[in-house]
Design a protein around this motif. Structure first.
Motif, short mmCIF file in Angstrom:
data_model
loop_
_atom_site.label_atom_id
_atom_site.label_comp_id
_atom_site.label_asym_id
_atom_site.label_seq_id
_atom_site.Cartn_x
_atom_site.Cartn_y
_atom_site.Cartn_z
N GLU A 93 0.83 -1.21 0.00
CA GLU A 93 0.00 0.00 0.00
C GLU A 93 0.86 1.26 0.00
O GLU A 93 0.58 2.22 -0.73
N ASP A 94 1.93 1.28 0.80
CA ASP A 94 2.81 2.44 0.85
C ASP A 94 3.47 2.72 -0.50
O ASP A 94 3.78 3.87 -0.83
N LEU A 95 3.67 1.66 -1.29
CA LEU A 95 4.31 1.80 -2.60
C LEU A 95 3.30 2.03 -3.72
O LEU A 95 3.68 2.14 -4.88
N GLY A 96 2.03 2.14 -3.36
CA GLY A 96 0.99 2.33 -4.36
C GLY A 96 0.82 1.11 -5.26
O GLY A 96 0.39 1.23 -6.41
N ALA A 97 1.16 -0.07 -4.75
CA ALA A 97 1.10 -1.30 -5.52
C ALA A 97 -0.03 -2.19 -5.03
O ALA A 97 -0.47 -2.08 -3.89
N GLU A 98 -0.50 -3.08 -5.91
CA GLU A 98 -1.57 -4.02 -5.58
C GLU A 98 -1.08 -5.45 -5.82
O GLU A 98 -0.53 -5.75 -6.89
N PHE A 99 -1.30 -6.31 -4.83
CA PHE A 99 -0.95 -7.73 -4.93
C PHE A 99 -2.24 -8.54 -4.89
O PHE A 99 -3.14 -8.25 -4.10
N SER A 100 -2.33 -9.56 -5.73
CA SER A 100 -3.50 -10.44 -5.68
C SER A 100 -3.08 -11.82 -6.15
O SER A 100 -2.03 -11.99 -6.79
#
Length: 487
Positions: free
Chosen positions: A124-131
């Motif tokens: 979240e801090d890196l503006g990234a999404e994991f799924s």
């Protein structure tokens, strides 16, 4: 470099909407002053135009560790999507049903000294999404990141660590098991789900596709942390993976990213291709369930990925029951007789033979009549095929809707992942549309006769045993009085 031509009217529409949102107040006032007649005539003109197209260049290579990579540059937005696909779906569970799904679900629950909360916070801090997700053929893990190296580099490092070095913490394993077990209890109250589970078991018998991907209440409690570790070590390997990359990256950046991700994975051979199933033959199963509705499923083993008949089966199914309103099944079962809110048919090609299926829900008192009607409609369609008018309509609708498959980077990366996993040509998407447009009524008819036998259906119903009513007489559109009497 391979050129892939994809119809992307949907993408163009999105771009137009975005640009419209950037107009100044004066521009909006000018737009609002346009006459209704001008707007309508503009839409009419658009409907007569060929879909807007663009060339998508897909490049393919293998990393030093042996991972296949498919990449497409898309510099329009400062971000990229990465999808790792492993031949690690539930077909590899063997007797530990749910092992593949549980392994996949546990990936981001801990890695090294990081727990699930810390991993989520860092992404979240890196503006990234994991799924992630697990299916019968495959397990997937995806990352969406901004392309700025200051953000993408740490996001990729975290992603690689999570995928390659999961710690499978005991407390998380217990929690996810409890969630799955609660879900299984909930499914007991869902007759449609019960019917689906029974259908796959009957359809595939002893085959690896027969059991549910999530496992069941008997298998999940027995799965151990050691089994998760072994499954990960055996299947989450560089040689058993495919990488799809789409976004704001140069070729050099894409190669560097794929090498870094691939080299972080364990070394190991690619998994064996799933064995072919043996057709079970005709069968009918009823699940007693206290409800006012009955769920009806009809299915048969039909087609695998890459079958040359798939374009004809897809187009023919759009006419039969895959295209929503206006299909034969919807017209005869819903529109003319009011037996259901919706009825649908589908082909689901997989690594080996996937099912053709028809799904309908109707009043319990009319379940037998509805089932007989559906069987008669399918039998007639296989015997006689579609009409020229139906085929022309289906081609036009498919041409108009296909842009949705390339309407976003995430949609494209999903297509590339499937192309890579199932070893299809890089031009598959454009080839598919061209093949659809060339099909004749005879082609579609012949394909359906080759792949489907209406006398060999596996049928599962779930609902109450009640006294049955006769099939209502069909009512043509416009006969509102007759429809009112029927209801």
């Amino acid at each position: 470099m391979m050129s892939l031509r994809i119809f992307t009217a949907g993408l163009l529409s999105s771009a137009l909407l975005l640009s419209a949102g950037c107009h100044s107040l004066d521009s909006r006032q000018t737009l609002q002053g346009s006459s209704a007649e001008q707007r309508i005539s503009s839409l009419a003109a658009m409907s007569n135009q060929d879909p807007v197209t663009r060339n998508l260049d897909i490049q393919e290579w293998r990393t030093a560790a042996g991972t296949k990579v498919l990449f497409m540059a898309a510099p329009e937005l400062p971000m990229f999507d990465l999808r790792l696909t492993f031949a690690a779906g539930s077909s590899k569970d063997q007797q530990a049903y749910g092992l593949a799904g549980l392994t996949n679900a546990m990936l981001n629950e801990g890695s090294g000294k990081l727990d699930a909360g810390q991993i989520a916070a860092r992404f979240e801090d890196l503006g990234a999404e994991f799924s992630s997700g697990s299916y019968r053929d495959m397990a997937v893990v995806t990352l969406r990141s901004l392309s700025d190296p200051k953000l993408s580099a740490p996001a990729l490092e975290l992603f690689s660590t999570v995928v390659a070095q999961p710690s499978f913490p005991a407390d998380s394993l217990a929690r996810i098991k409890n969630q799955l077990l609660a879900g299984f209890e909930y499914e007991k109250q869902n007759p449609g789900k019960l019917a689906s589970l029974a259908l796959f078991e009957q359809l595939y018998g002893e085959h690896a596709y027969a059991h549910p991907s999530a496992g069941d209440a008997q298998s999940i409690p027995t799965i151990t942390r050691q089994q998760l570790q072994d499954f990960h070590r055996n299947y989450y390997t560089a040689q058993n993976a495919q990488i799809a990359l789409v976004g704001d990256l140069t070729l050099a950046q894409a190669k560097a990213i794929s090498e870094a991700v691939s080299s972080s994975l364990p070394s190991g051979p690619a998994a064996a291709v799933t064995a072919k199933p043996v057709a079970s033959g005709a069968a009918k199963t009823h699940i007693e369930f206290p409800s006012s509705q009955t769920h009806i499923l009809l299915a048969q083993l039909a087609v695998e990925r890459g079958d040359p008949d798939y374009p004809a089966l897809f187009l023919g199914n759009q006419i039969l029951g895959g295209g929503g309103f206006g299909t034969r099944l919807m017209e005869e079962v819903r529109e003319k007789r009011g037996l259901t809110y919706g009825i649908y048919s589908s082909f689901s090609p997989m690594q080996t033979a996937g099912p053709f299926m028809i799904n309908v829900q109707t009043r319990a008192q009319l379940s037998e009549a509805t089932l007989q009607l559906v069987q008669d409609l399918l039998r007639d369609y296989i015997a006689n095929g579609p009409t020229e008018a139906e085929l022309a309509d289906a081609k036009r609708e498919s041409l108009g809707s296909f842009p949705l498959s390339a309407a976003s980077n995430s949609a494209v990366v999903g297509q590339l992942a499937a192309i890579g996993f199932y070893d299809m040509p890089l031009t598959w998407m454009s080839d598919f549309m061209q093949d659809l447009q060339k099909l004749t009524v005879a082609d579609v008819h012949a394909a359906f006769k080759r792949h489907l036998d209406p006398e060999q259906l596996v049928i599962v119903t779930a609902g109450p045993t009640v006294e049955q009513l006769p099939l209502p007489e069909p009512v043509e559109r416009g006969d509102s009085a007759a429809m009112e009497r029927q209801h």
